[in-house]
Design an enzyme around this catalytic site. Structure first.
Site, PDB file in Angstrom:
ATOM      1  N   ARG A 191       0.826  -1.210   0.000  1.00  0.00           N
ATOM      2  CA  ARG A 191       0.000   0.000   0.000  1.00  0.00           C
ATOM      3  C   ARG A 191       0.857   1.256   0.000  1.00  0.00           C
ATOM      4  O   ARG A 191       0.584   2.218  -0.669  1.00  0.00           O
ATOM      5  CB  ARG A 191      -0.931  -0.020   1.213  1.00  0.00           C
ATOM      6  CG  ARG A 191      -1.627   1.314   1.467  1.00  0.00           C
ATOM      7  CD  ARG A 191      -2.831   1.143   2.376  1.00  0.00           C
ATOM      8  NE  ARG A 191      -3.743   0.152   1.859  1.00  0.00           N
ATOM      9  CZ  ARG A 191      -4.358  -0.782   2.580  1.00  0.00           C
ATOM     10  NH1 ARG A 191      -4.137  -0.874   3.871  1.00  0.00           N
ATOM     11  NH2 ARG A 191      -5.168  -1.631   2.024  1.00  0.00           N
ATOM     12  N   TYR A 192       1.893   1.260   0.836  1.00  0.00           N
ATOM     13  CA  TYR A 192       2.809   2.399   0.930  1.00  0.00           C
ATOM     14  C   TYR A 192       4.036   2.068   0.080  1.00  0.00           C
ATOM     15  O   TYR A 192       4.465   0.924   0.056  1.00  0.00           O
ATOM     16  CB  TYR A 192       3.250   2.593   2.375  1.00  0.00           C
ATOM     17  CG  TYR A 192       2.137   2.837   3.363  1.00  0.00           C
ATOM     18  CD1 TYR A 192       1.542   4.099   3.474  1.00  0.00           C
ATOM     19  CD2 TYR A 192       1.687   1.825   4.201  1.00  0.00           C
ATOM     20  CE1 TYR A 192       0.545   4.328   4.409  1.00  0.00           C
ATOM     21  CE2 TYR A 192       0.675   2.053   5.137  1.00  0.00           C
ATOM     22  CZ  TYR A 192       0.111   3.303   5.235  1.00  0.00           C
ATOM     23  OH  TYR A 192      -0.873   3.530   6.154  1.00  0.00           O
ATOM     24  N   ARG A 197       7.003   0.274   2.215  1.00  0.00           N
ATOM     25  CA  ARG A 197       6.847  -0.840   3.142  1.00  0.00           C
ATOM     26  C   ARG A 197       5.705  -1.770   2.730  1.00  0.00           C
ATOM     27  O   ARG A 197       4.759  -1.338   2.089  1.00  0.00           O
ATOM     28  CB  ARG A 197       6.657  -0.369   4.581  1.00  0.00           C
ATOM     29  CG  ARG A 197       5.605   0.696   4.791  1.00  0.00           C
ATOM     30  CD  ARG A 197       6.022   1.520   6.021  1.00  0.00           C
ATOM     31  NE  ARG A 197       4.926   2.309   6.566  1.00  0.00           N
ATOM     32  CZ  ARG A 197       4.550   3.480   6.050  1.00  0.00           C
ATOM     33  NH1 ARG A 197       5.124   3.942   4.954  1.00  0.00           N
ATOM     34  NH2 ARG A 197       3.570   4.150   6.610  1.00  0.00           N
ATOM     35  N   CYS A 210      -4.483 -18.399  13.861  1.00  0.00           N
ATOM     36  CA  CYS A 210      -4.178 -17.649  15.086  1.00  0.00           C
ATOM     37  C   CYS A 210      -4.398 -18.563  16.276  1.00  0.00           C
ATOM     38  O   CYS A 210      -5.165 -19.531  16.190  1.00  0.00           O
ATOM     39  CB  CYS A 210      -5.108 -16.446  15.240  1.00  0.00           C
ATOM     40  SG  CYS A 210      -4.869 -15.226  13.962  1.00  0.00           S
ATOM     41  N   CYS A 241     -10.062 -13.407  17.418  1.00  0.00           N
ATOM     42  CA  CYS A 241     -10.706 -12.245  18.024  1.00  0.00           C
ATOM     43  C   CYS A 241     -11.971 -11.940  17.228  1.00  0.00           C
ATOM     44  O   CYS A 241     -11.925 -11.866  15.998  1.00  0.00           O
ATOM     45  CB  CYS A 241      -9.771 -11.049  17.985  1.00  0.00           C
ATOM     46  SG  CYS A 241      -8.089 -11.462  18.486  1.00  0.00           S
ATOM     47  N   CYS A 256     -11.913  -9.290  14.361  1.00  0.00           N
ATOM     48  CA  CYS A 256     -10.733  -9.336  13.490  1.00  0.00           C
ATOM     49  C   CYS A 256     -10.973  -8.658  12.140  1.00  0.00           C
ATOM     50  O   CYS A 256     -11.938  -8.958  11.448  1.00  0.00           O
ATOM     51  CB  CYS A 256     -10.308 -10.778  13.262  1.00  0.00           C
ATOM     52  SG  CYS A 256      -8.896 -10.903  12.147  1.00  0.00           S
ATOM     53  N   ASP A 282     -12.449  -1.217  12.529  1.00  0.00           N
ATOM     54  CA  ASP A 282     -12.762  -1.212  11.092  1.00  0.00           C
ATOM     55  C   ASP A 282     -14.188  -1.727  10.860  1.00  0.00           C
ATOM     56  O   ASP A 282     -14.677  -2.559  11.622  1.00  0.00           O
ATOM     57  CB  ASP A 282     -11.788  -2.126  10.340  1.00  0.00           C
ATOM     58  CG  ASP A 282     -10.362  -1.579  10.354  1.00  0.00           C
ATOM     59  OD1 ASP A 282     -10.213  -0.345  10.293  1.00  0.00           O
ATOM     60  OD2 ASP A 282      -9.421  -2.391  10.416  1.00  0.00           O
ATOM     61  N   ASP A 325      -8.015   3.470   9.862  1.00  0.00           N
ATOM     62  CA  ASP A 325      -7.466   2.890   8.643  1.00  0.00           C
ATOM     63  C   ASP A 325      -8.495   3.184   7.563  1.00  0.00           C
ATOM     64  O   ASP A 325      -9.625   2.692   7.621  1.00  0.00           O
ATOM     65  CB  ASP A 325      -7.237   1.388   8.842  1.00  0.00           C
ATOM     66  CG  ASP A 325      -5.930   0.927   8.215  1.00  0.00           C
ATOM     67  OD1 ASP A 325      -5.563   1.492   7.162  1.00  0.00           O
ATOM     68  OD2 ASP A 325      -5.296   0.009   8.760  1.00  0.00           O
ATOM     69  N   LYS A 377      -3.373   4.361   7.251  1.00  0.00           N
ATOM     70  CA  LYS A 377      -3.684   4.847   8.601  1.00  0.00           C
ATOM     71  C   LYS A 377      -3.707   6.371   8.627  1.00  0.00           C
ATOM     72  O   LYS A 377      -2.728   7.004   8.260  1.00  0.00           O
ATOM     73  CB  LYS A 377      -2.662   4.301   9.574  1.00  0.00           C
ATOM     74  CG  LYS A 377      -2.699   2.779   9.641  1.00  0.00           C
ATOM     75  CD  LYS A 377      -1.535   2.233  10.424  1.00  0.00           C
ATOM     76  CE  LYS A 377      -1.505   0.720  10.374  1.00  0.00           C
ATOM     77  NZ  LYS A 377      -1.009   0.213   9.075  1.00  0.00           N
TER      78      LYS A 377
HETATM   79  C1  LIG Z   1      -0.248  -0.797   8.962  1.00  0.00           C
HETATM   80  C2  LIG Z   1       0.317  -1.123   7.668  1.00  0.00           C
HETATM   81  C3  LIG Z   1       1.667  -0.909   7.394  1.00  0.00           C
HETATM   82  C4  LIG Z   1       2.613  -0.308   8.408  1.00  0.00           C
HETATM   83  O1  LIG Z   1       2.268   1.002   8.723  1.00  0.00           O
HETATM   84  P1  LIG Z   1       3.083   1.823   9.820  1.00  0.00           P
HETATM   85  O2  LIG Z   1       2.351   3.099   9.980  1.00  0.00           O
HETATM   86  O3  LIG Z   1       4.464   1.974   9.280  1.00  0.00           O
HETATM   87  O4  LIG Z   1       3.090   1.001  11.060  1.00  0.00           O
HETATM   88  C5  LIG Z   1       2.121  -1.231   6.151  1.00  0.00           C
HETATM   89  N1  LIG Z   1       1.304  -1.746   5.206  1.00  0.00           N
HETATM   90  C6  LIG Z   1       0.002  -1.947   5.441  1.00  0.00           C
HETATM   91  C7  LIG Z   1      -0.836  -2.490   4.353  1.00  0.00           C
HETATM   92  C8  LIG Z   1      -0.535  -1.664   6.677  1.00  0.00           C
HETATM   93  O5  LIG Z   1      -1.836  -1.879   6.910  1.00  0.00           O
HETATM   94  S1  SF4 Z   2      -7.061  -9.748  15.390  1.00  0.00           S
HETATM   95 FE1  SF4 Z   2      -7.339 -11.336  13.800  1.00  0.00          FE
HETATM   96  S2  SF4 Z   2      -5.308 -11.746  13.021  1.00  0.00           S
HETATM   97 FE2  SF4 Z   2      -5.048 -10.676  14.988  1.00  0.00          FE
HETATM   98  S3  SF4 Z   2      -4.859 -12.331  16.511  1.00  0.00           S
HETATM   99 FE3  SF4 Z   2      -7.008 -11.732  16.436  1.00  0.00          FE
HETATM  100  S4  SF4 Z   2      -7.936 -13.150  14.973  1.00  0.00           S
HETATM  101 FE4  SF4 Z   2      -5.724 -13.238  14.657  1.00  0.00          FE
END
Ligand SMILES: *Cc1c(COP(=O)(O)O)cnc(C)c1O
Ligand code: SF4
Length: 392
Positions: free
Chosen positions: A115-116, A119, A128, A132, A135, A296, A333, A340
């Site tokens: 996305r970015y 990174r 998991c 949760c 999730c 979300d 997000d 974010k």
């Molecule tokens: C959260 C996230 C990151 C990392 O974001 P930071 O702000 O650097 O922690 C990178 N890629 C995706 C798709 C994310 O959702």
């Molecule tokens: S939030 Fe989703 S991915 Fe994260 S530990 Fe819970 S179930 Fe697993």
């Protein structure tokens, strides 16, 4: 939970402590059926119906460690609500989305969200320790999406290799710590071998939901590929138990920087006092609060969602009122893939002719005057509408 308090649950009263404290036993004995769950808590009709329902449900699995922390009577218990489904999960809101962050459409190869520019998010497994109920990735987590297939991971690593702008890899899932130490060693080794990857972090909830996963040998693996950062996921002060403290201590003593992400959840941690208590507990175990996420709009999670103002109010009550290290960034997000976006109380009352009128945490006003640039002009600053704190 202290020592052997799990023995109050008849189902587990004869389990030796040495066994209870192993990852293997905990995973093999996760609570997955209504019959077992009934032996641990007094089920409400809503929980009973949701757990029994078969079609279209998000998988339930609760490690005995977590189950033993649930209040058997209090249906609002924050530990219980995060793990036990209720009928509300099947009530869909018009705002609900299956893939709220549009991750699937940002995957150049399976399991890699790009996305970015600099990174990526690498999904290495869909399993998991605990699922949760809120999730964000419930569309793939607990399914057979295939992220853990070595062919997929190799393809993702190949993509990272050929994209030199990627300097940061976030390993997530599912929970990467459900993979073996050997497998993690292999993945970390391959990523470390890429010269332009300078920052690697692992996103995991395992140290919280099943802290016995953290062993000396796991720490050795992470140390071997140092520096690796870890992002944990804490939502409530009750999660900071002696076994969790031990796990975080082991990690911190191994030189692993620890951050925490928290999801803002209605009735669980949306009161500033509860959040503050959690953040203080985290500082005590060397975990630095990183993000608080607005919940979300995932399918079936409307009952967990708070107004956005609840999150801003939490920050308002933290910033300036407690240690700066305890204050995370509250983010939304952006649905559809915006990434974010930070959400803050507004501290700027007005800006005019280089004079910024600001309010501090206690509501007092202060002016900061900018220097002119030497030509008798001040830097151009947009005029901002007078604004006020959100605590109306
Ligand atoms: C959260 C996230 C990151 C990392 O974001 P930071 O702000 O650097 O922690 C990178 N890629 C995706 C798709 C994310 O959702
Ligand atoms: S939030 Fe989703 S991915 Fe994260 S530990 Fe819970 S179930 Fe697993």
């Amino acid at each position: 939970m202290n020592g052997e308090t799990y023995r109050r649950i008849p189902l587990w009263k004869d389990v030796p402590l040495e066994e209870w404290e192993t990852y293997r036993w905990q995973m093999a004995n996760r609570v997955q059926t209504v019959d077992v769950l009934r032996q641990i808590i007094q089920l409400t009709p809503s929980e009973e119906a949701a757990v029994t329902r078969r079609s279209g449900r998000f998988i339930m699995a609760i490690p005995p460690y977590w189950a033993a922390l649930m209040d058997p009577e209090d249906t609002m218990c924050p530990i219980r609500r995060q793990a036990v489904p209720v009928e509300d999960e099947y009530r869909l809101s018009p705002n609900d989305l299956i893939d709220p962050l549009a991750e699937d459409s940002h995957m150049p190869v399976p399991g890699l969200v790009h996305r970015y520019p600099d990174r990526v998010l690498l999904l290495v497994v869909e399993v998991c320790a605990m699922y949760c109920r809120f999730c964000t990735r419930s569309r793939v987590v607990g399914t057979s999406a295939g992220f853990s297939k070595s062919a997929n991971i190799d393809q993702a690593i190949e993509y990272i290799k050929t994209h030199r702008k990627i300097r940061d890899v976030l390993i997530s899932g599912g929970d990467p710590l459900t993979l073996s130490d050997e497998r993690l060693d292999e993945i970390l080794g391959k990523l470390r071998a890429i010269p332009h990857v300078e920052f690697i972090r692992i996103g995991t909830r395992n140290p919280v939901t099943l802290p016995y996963r953290i062993t000396e040998s796991f720490c050795q693996v992470v140390k071997k590929h140092k520096p690796i950062w870890m992002s944990l996921h804490f939502n409530h002060p009750k999660e900071v138990t002696p076994p969790v403290k031990r796990a975080c201590n082991l990690l911190a003593d191994s030189g692993i920087p620890l951050g925490s992400q928290t999801v803002l959840l209605k009735g669980i941690n949306d009161r500033p006092a509860i959040m503050k208590k959690l953040l203080h507990e985290l500082l005590k175990i060397r975990v630095r609060p990183y993000y608080i996420y607005q919940c979300d709009p995932v399918k079936g999670t409307a009952h967990f969602r708070t107004p956005v103002s609840a999150g801003i109010q939490v920050i308002e009550k933290l910033r300036g009122h407690t240690t700066g290290y305890a204050v995370p960034t509250f983010v939304i997000d952006g649905p559809g893939g915006g990434g974010k976006i930070p959400m803050m109380p507004n501290y700027v009352v007005s800006v005019k002719d280089g004079v910024w009128v600001l309010r501090n945490y206690a509501g007092k006003l202060f002016s900061y005057k900018e220097e002119s640039n030497g030509h008798g002009e001040r830097p151009r600053t947009a005029e901002i509408e007078p604004s006020y704190a959100l605590n109306h």
